[in-house]
Design a protein around this motif. Structure first.
Motif, PDB file in Angstrom:
ATOM      1  N   THR A 180      45.179  33.162  37.590  1.00 54.32           N
ATOM      2  CA  THR A 180      44.118  32.845  38.557  1.00 54.32           C
ATOM      3  C   THR A 180      43.996  33.903  39.654  1.00 54.32           C
ATOM      4  OG1 THR A 180      44.233  30.469  38.110  1.00 54.32           O
ATOM      5  CG2 THR A 180      43.325  31.149  40.237  1.00 54.32           C
ATOM      6  N   PRO A 181      45.061  34.236  40.394  1.00 56.51           N
ATOM      7  CA  PRO A 181      44.893  35.275  41.424  1.00 56.51           C
ATOM      8  C   PRO A 181      44.606  36.653  40.839  1.00 56.51           C
ATOM      9  CG  PRO A 181      47.205  34.646  41.225  1.00 56.51           C
ATOM     10  CD  PRO A 181      46.423  33.660  40.416  1.00 56.51           C
ATOM     11  N   VAL A 182      45.059  36.905  39.610  1.00 57.09           N
ATOM     12  CA  VAL A 182      44.739  38.186  38.975  1.00 57.09           C
ATOM     13  C   VAL A 182      43.237  38.271  38.737  1.00 57.09           C
ATOM     14  CG1 VAL A 182      45.034  39.602  36.903  1.00 57.09           C
ATOM     15  CG2 VAL A 182      47.007  38.434  37.902  1.00 57.09           C
ATOM     16  N   ILE A 183      42.665  37.191  38.227  1.00 56.96           N
ATOM     17  CA  ILE A 183      41.222  37.157  37.980  1.00 56.96           C
ATOM     18  C   ILE A 183      40.445  37.278  39.292  1.00 56.96           C
ATOM     19  CG2 ILE A 183      39.305  35.685  37.219  1.00 56.96           C
ATOM     20  CD1 ILE A 183      41.236  34.523  35.103  1.00 56.96           C
ATOM     21  N   MET A 184      40.913  36.576  40.301  1.00 61.34           N
ATOM     22  CA  MET A 184      40.175  36.540  41.567  1.00 61.34           C
ATOM     23  C   MET A 184      40.500  37.722  42.473  1.00 61.34           C
ATOM     24  SD  MET A 184      38.296  33.941  41.182  1.00 61.34           S
ATOM     25  CE  MET A 184      37.599  33.689  42.790  1.00 61.34           C
ATOM     26  N   ASN A 185      41.503  38.532  42.054  1.00 57.05           N
ATOM     27  CA  ASN A 185      41.886  39.687  42.883  1.00 57.05           C
ATOM     28  C   ASN A 185      42.152  39.219  44.306  1.00 57.05           C
ATOM     29  OD1 ASN A 185      42.458  42.308  43.516  1.00 57.05           O
ATOM     30  ND2 ASN A 185      40.317  42.959  43.672  1.00 57.05           N
ATOM     31  N   SER A 186      43.097  38.274  44.430  1.00 58.99           N
ATOM     32  CA  SER A 186      43.248  37.519  45.671  1.00 58.99           C
ATOM     33  C   SER A 186      43.752  38.334  46.841  1.00 58.99           C
ATOM     34  CB  SER A 186      44.206  36.344  45.444  1.00 58.99           C
ATOM     35  OG  SER A 186      45.491  36.832  45.072  1.00 58.99           O
ATOM     36  N   THR A 187      44.239  39.554  46.604  1.00 56.23           N
ATOM     37  CA  THR A 187      44.708  40.362  47.730  1.00 56.23           C
ATOM     38  C   THR A 187      43.567  41.070  48.447  1.00 56.23           C
ATOM     39  OG1 THR A 187      45.105  42.241  46.254  1.00 56.23           O
ATOM     40  CG2 THR A 187      46.959  40.760  46.683  1.00 56.23           C
ATOM     41  N   THR A 188      42.371  40.975  47.918  1.00 61.03           N
ATOM     42  CA  THR A 188      41.200  41.578  48.563  1.00 61.03           C
ATOM     43  C   THR A 188      40.062  40.570  48.558  1.00 61.03           C
ATOM     44  OG1 THR A 188      40.444  42.529  46.470  1.00 61.03           O
ATOM     45  CG2 THR A 188      41.843  43.904  47.864  1.00 61.03           C
ATOM     46  N   PRO A 189      39.133  40.690  49.461  1.00 65.06           N
ATOM     47  CA  PRO A 189      37.981  39.763  49.465  1.00 65.06           C
ATOM     48  C   PRO A 189      37.220  39.848  48.145  1.00 65.06           C
ATOM     49  CG  PRO A 189      38.086  41.022  51.497  1.00 65.06           C
ATOM     50  CD  PRO A 189      39.083  41.637  50.583  1.00 65.06           C
ATOM     51  N   SER A 190      36.791  38.709  47.653  1.00 60.83           N
ATOM     52  CA  SER A 190      36.060  38.701  46.391  1.00 60.83           C
ATOM     53  C   SER A 190      35.120  37.524  46.345  1.00 60.83           C
ATOM     54  CB  SER A 190      37.039  38.636  45.205  1.00 60.83           C
ATOM     55  OG  SER A 190      37.777  37.431  45.258  1.00 60.83           O
ATOM     56  N   THR A 191      34.232  37.558  45.368  1.00 60.53           N
ATOM     57  CA  THR A 191      33.314  36.440  45.169  1.00 60.53           C
ATOM     58  C   THR A 191      34.100  35.191  44.821  1.00 60.53           C
ATOM     59  OG1 THR A 191      31.481  35.638  43.823  1.00 60.53           O
ATOM     60  CG2 THR A 191      33.032  37.101  42.759  1.00 60.53           C
ATOM     61  N   PRO A 192      33.677  34.017  45.259  1.00 55.87           N
ATOM     62  CA  PRO A 192      34.463  32.794  45.013  1.00 55.87           C
ATOM     63  C   PRO A 192      34.320  32.231  43.599  1.00 55.87           C
ATOM     64  CG  PRO A 192      32.499  32.282  46.261  1.00 55.87           C
ATOM     65  CD  PRO A 192      32.531  33.779  46.146  1.00 55.87           C
ATOM     66  N   ILE A 193      33.432  32.783  42.801  1.00 51.01           N
ATOM     67  CA  ILE A 193      33.250  32.269  41.439  1.00 51.01           C
ATOM     68  C   ILE A 193      33.416  33.428  40.457  1.00 51.01           C
ATOM     69  CG2 ILE A 193      31.723  31.058  39.845  1.00 51.01           C
ATOM     70  CD1 ILE A 193      30.232  29.992  42.328  1.00 51.01           C
ATOM     71  N   ARG A 194      34.456  33.363  39.666  1.00 46.61           N
ATOM     72  CA  ARG A 194      34.698  34.387  38.661  1.00 46.61           C
ATOM     73  C   ARG A 194      35.047  33.734  37.350  1.00 46.61           C
ATOM     74  NH1 ARG A 194      37.524  39.931  40.947  1.00 46.61           N
ATOM     75  NH2 ARG A 194      35.819  40.510  42.341  1.00 46.61           N
ATOM     76  N   CYS A 195      35.418  34.559  36.414  1.00 41.91           N
ATOM     77  CA  CYS A 195      35.649  34.129  35.026  1.00 41.91           C
ATOM     78  C   CYS A 195      36.543  32.895  34.922  1.00 41.91           C
ATOM     79  CB  CYS A 195      36.279  35.295  34.253  1.00 41.91           C
ATOM     80  SG  CYS A 195      36.799  34.884  32.589  1.00 41.91           S
ATOM     81  N   GLY A 196      35.939  31.708  34.794  1.00 41.21           N
ATOM     82  CA  GLY A 196      36.685  30.470  34.584  1.00 41.21           C
ATOM     83  C   GLY A 196      37.352  29.923  35.824  1.00 41.21           C
ATOM     84  N   VAL A 197      37.158  30.554  36.984  1.00 44.21           N
ATOM     85  CA  VAL A 197      37.870  30.178  38.208  1.00 44.21           C
ATOM     86  C   VAL A 197      36.872  29.982  39.352  1.00 44.21           C
ATOM     87  CG1 VAL A 197      39.686  30.849  39.844  1.00 44.21           C
ATOM     88  CG2 VAL A 197      39.853  31.538  37.442  1.00 44.21           C
ATOM     89  N   ILE A 198      37.174  29.007  40.223  1.00 45.91           N
ATOM     90  CA  ILE A 198      36.351  28.756  41.415  1.00 45.91           C
ATOM     91  C   ILE A 198      37.283  28.690  42.622  1.00 45.91           C
ATOM     92  CG2 ILE A 198      34.627  27.239  42.472  1.00 45.91           C
ATOM     93  CD1 ILE A 198      34.455  25.837  39.685  1.00 45.91           C
ATOM     94  N   ARG A 199      36.934  29.397  43.667  1.00 43.67           N
ATOM     95  CA  ARG A 199      37.698  29.283  44.908  1.00 43.67           C
ATOM     96  C   ARG A 199      37.119  28.142  45.725  1.00 43.67           C
ATOM     97  NH1 ARG A 199      38.109  33.451  50.027  1.00 43.67           N
ATOM     98  NH2 ARG A 199      39.510  32.109  51.279  1.00 43.67           N
TER      99      ARG A 199
END
Length: 833
Positions: free
Chosen positions: A522-541
């Motif tokens: 999940t954090p790999v997909i969302m690139n959680s160490t940097t700001p990112s869009t809240p909706i990515r591949c299969g994941v929602i922030r």
């Protein structure tokens, strides 16, 4: 190895493939090469002028080079040709009047024994044997010839000393004696070739033969002996009185000759005058080509092709002692082994692996067939992935060693070893999207062979196991895709270090389950160490707090309220969550968590299914927390996992979701006997799922869908899972009875309308689609869909429960949609302003 021929068929007896019995020429797979070779020999011997004399400058070479890669059947072919020429009973062969001299295996000759001495010994022994057998018929003329032979043999003695480069009898002797002996020694050297030719002429006269036959097998396996034999041919055997049959791999001889010239040049020249090194390389290229062309003229090279380009492959049949008397077509047996052992359905994939196998050395193919043969007693018998994986692993063992795959662990069925190998080798291949299909297509030969072996291991691992299938889906192809997308954000220059950190974080190569992978993905997909869009591949922030927005609601507030209401049930959405500890603690909902949780629920246990469901779900509610990957800090993160609240929840064990999951587990155990996925099928499921999830995420990240709730987005993520498994199983699952559907509607992925997917299930039969029935029919997936008329056919087709509709109540679905997503919170805040 080869039994008999039924015109124009060639029959291979697999049960005799390991015996060294003599083979008749018409039973050779390379029968065309045999005919070409014998015709050339016959033509040269018949057309040879009786007055033709030996010419040291031009030579009268009858050296025939039998070219082929390792295991191409060169030794078998050479033995058959040698026996046919020397002992053949046909009139054509007898007419040639060839006398056998020696079949030489240089690897069995002592390293200090010169091959020339071995040939002289065989000449003397052959003549002596002939004289003993014909002593009663000897005449005065034959006695004179034999006496001449003995004298000629003695004349070779002086020149033979020169073959030993380490021995010099002229060292430390008187000058006058040195002169006399030196001149005599030089004469012996000059006359050695001529004396040897005279000896051979006398030998042929005594034996009443047109030529002597020497067969030299695989001299290229020993570089020292190989070079010695090449010089032996160049200096002494290039005469019409010898028929020399020579086998080997021309590529190896090319290296051998090149090494010889490099050695003669010496390192000193390269160091002293480096400006001419390019010129020297070109000179060596020229010398190498001319040397080999002189020894082995192009018109005297016989190529032994692999089975792949064999013109009469349809006419090759197999027999085995336990099969009965009726031969079976080679192509039918090979296709059956590939189809069953790799669990393939697509004709294109079967043809690809068939081509790969036929391109292997003949020895490798026959040994693999011999290993599988005992399991094919009847023509309807099938090979399991376990049998084929063992044979394939042994066949390509060298390539697996080269690619640092632990063969012992692989053979023992160690899942982390397999997944680590798939991850590393797919990255090495560079085909990130399709490499994990493990088709034998890489340009690198060792990779190609390793992919074929790993394909059989995947089929063996996932056979009759949905949990292993999902685990491999995520940790294998899933890890490859995530690494490709995350590599650019990793502040690590060295690829090897980056791979190591990535593997450590996702536990690739370690014994961890699929849910652990899903959490860390999940954090790999969302690139959680940097700001990112809240909706990515299969994941929602999801927002963890409402902040200054009074209209916002957190997911925890919604779930807590549902847990406290006596008339409400906790939805499956609650088990998609993971908290990621970072500079800012974040909460995510991920469809991959649902897939990982399926694996945990399908673990073997002695517990009652309902008790097992309750225990497993209680471990992840409240939501667990993990550390984010800190790629930029130079060390892998300490992996922490804890719960926000250690208070055990009071589950309603009589809830519909729990009951449906218990029933699903029981039904899955009955269905799994029909689960037979291949590496290709699993790879294709991942590819379709991954890009479908990306498309859905991109669609709901647009301004037009800025108010779409988390429940609706997760609903379409769930549809992506169902659709990906269904479409690819339909086309690629080994046990599916349905023909591929090429209609655009069937292959269409979900994006905005659930009815598109629902319509595919109108004529669905569970027996035809075991993988879709199990994964798509899991209540954790179906409960992410609202219980509305749009999904009537889908629920009816996939639900394991006849009593309880697996869909989430529409009011609950709408309530979860109120959960705040950061981009929605920002928009609502701007609207309020």
């Amino acid at each position: 190895m080869l039994a008999h021929q039924t015109d124009p068929h060639i029959t291979i007896d697999l049960s005799a493939s390991e015996q060294n019995s003599q083979i008749e020429p018409n039973n050779l797979i390379q029968s065309e090469a045999f005919t070409k070779l014998t015709n050339q020999i016959k033509e040269r011997l018949i057309n040879r002028k009786s007055s033709e004399s030996y010419s040291p400058a031009l030579g009268n070479s009858q050296v025939f080079f039998i070219d082929g890669t390792r295991g191409a059947g060169k030794s078998t072919f050479l033995s058959a040709v040698y026996n046919a020429l020397c002992y053949g009973s046909t009139a054509q062969i007898k007419e040639l009047k060839l006398a056998p001299l020696q079949l030489i295996d240089p690897s069995k000759i002592h390293i200090r024994e010169h091959v020339f001495l071995s040939i002289l010994y065989k000449i003397k022994k052959t003549v002596d044997s002939h004289n003993r057998e014909n002593s009663q018929y000897r005449s005065d003329s034959s006695n004179d010839t034999n006496e001449h032979f003995r004298n000629q043999f003695k004349q070779l003695a002086g020149g033979l000393q020169l073959l030993n480069e380490e021995h010099n009898p002229l060292t430390n002797i008187d000058e006058e004696v040195f002169l006399d002996w030196g001149i005599e020694r030089a004469k012996d050297g000059v006359e050695l070739a001529k004396n040897f030719q005279n000896l051979v002429e006398l030998t042929c006269k005594i034996l009443d033969a047109n030529a002597l036959v020497i067969a030299i097998d695989d001299a290229d396996t020993n570089f020292k002996k190989g070079r010695e034999i090449l010089e032996l041919i160049r200096c002494y055997l290039d005469t019409s009185r010898f028929v020399v049959l020579f086998t080997g791999d021309m590529k190896l001889y090319s290296h051998l000759v090149r090494d010889h010239y490099h050695e003669n040049m010496g390192d000193r020249l390269y160091r002293q005058d480096p400006s001419r090194n390019v010129q020297r390389e070109k000179l060596i290229d020229h010398l190498e080509d001319q040397y080999l062309l002189k020894l082995f003229p192009i018109n005297k090279r016989i190529q032994l092709p692999p089975l792949w380009i064999h013109k009469s492959i349809d006419n090759i049949f197999l027999t085995h002692s336990i099969w009965g008397a009726e031969p079976r077509k080679l192509d039918v047996v090979v296709t059956r082994i590939i189809t069953d052992g790799l669990r393939l359905k697509s004709d294109q994939d079967i043809q690809l692996f068939r081509e790969f196998l036929y391109k292997q050395p003949l020895r490798s193919i026959l040994q693999l067939l011999n290993t599988c043969a005992p399991y094919l007693v009847s023509e309807n018998s099938s090979i399991t992935p376990t049998i084929l994986s063992e044979a394939m692993r042994a066949m390509v063992q060298g390539s697996l060693y080269k690619k640092e795959v632990d063969i012992d662990a692989l053979g023992a069925g160690d899942t982390p070893t397999l997944i680590d190998a798939v991850f590393r080798l797919t990255l090495e291949d560079g085909e990130f999207d399709t490499g994990a299909y493990l088709r034998p297509q890489p340009k690198d030969e060792s990779l190609r062979k390793s992919f074929a072996a790993l394909s059989t291991e995947v089929a063996r691992l996932c056979e009759n196991s949905t949990a292993n299938t999902i685990k491999y889906l995520l940790q294998g192809p899933g890890s490859v895709a995530l690494y490709k997308d995350s590599r650019s954000s990793m502040k690590i220059d060295d690829d090897e270090t980056a791979q190591g950190r990535f593997k450590n974080y996702l536990s690739i190569g370690r014994e961890e389950d699929a849910l652990n992978w899903a959490w860390h993905a999940t954090p790999v997909i969302m690139n959680s160490t940097t700001p990112s869009t809240p909706i990515r591949c299969g994941v929602i922030r999801l927002s963890r707090s409402t902040g200054s927005n009074s209209n916002a609601t957190t997911i925890e507030q919604i779930l807590t309220e549902l847990e406290l209401k006596p008339d409400e049930e906790l939805p499956a959405f609650a088990f998609t969550l993971i908290n990621v500890f970072d500079k800012d603690n974040r909460t995510y909902a991920s469809i991959f968590n649902t897939l990982g949780l399926m694996c945990r629920l399908l673990r073997d246990t002695n517990k009652n299914p309902l008790t097992h469901v309750t225990d497993e779900l209680s471990k992840i509610r409240p939501t667990p927390t993990i550390s984010a990957p800190r790629w930029s800090e130079g060390t892998g993160p300490e992996d922490s996992l804890h719960k926000e609240d250690e208070t055990e929840p009071s589950y309603k064990t009589e809830s519909k979701l729990f009951a449906n999951l218990a029933e699903w587990i029981t039904e899955t155990k009955r269905q799994e006997k029909n689960v037979n996925p291949s590496a290709i099928l699993i790879g294709k499921i991942w590819t379709r799922l991954y890009f479908s999830l990306i498309n859905v995420a991109q669609n709901y990240s647009t301004e037009a869908h800025s108010t779409t709730g988390a429940a609706t987005i997760m609903e379409f993520y769930a549809l992506c899972v169902i659709n990906a498994v269904f479409v690819e199983e339909h086309e690629h699952h080994y046990s599916s009875n349905r023909n591929p559907d090429t209609s655009n509607n069937f292959r269409k992925n979900p994006k905005q309308s659930g009815s598109t997917i629902n319509s595919k299930f109108k004529d669905f039969k569970k027996g035809d689609y075991p993988l879709t029935t199990i994964i798509g029919g899991c209540p954790l997936i179906l409960n992410l869909l609202p219980n509305i008329i749009t999904y009537t056919e889908l629920f009816s087709a996939l639900s394991a429960s006849e009593k309880n509709n697996p869909g989430v109540p529409e009011r609950t679905h709408a309530y979860i949609n109120l959960a705040s997503i950061p981009r929605q919170a920002r928009k609502n805040k701007s609207n309020n302003n």
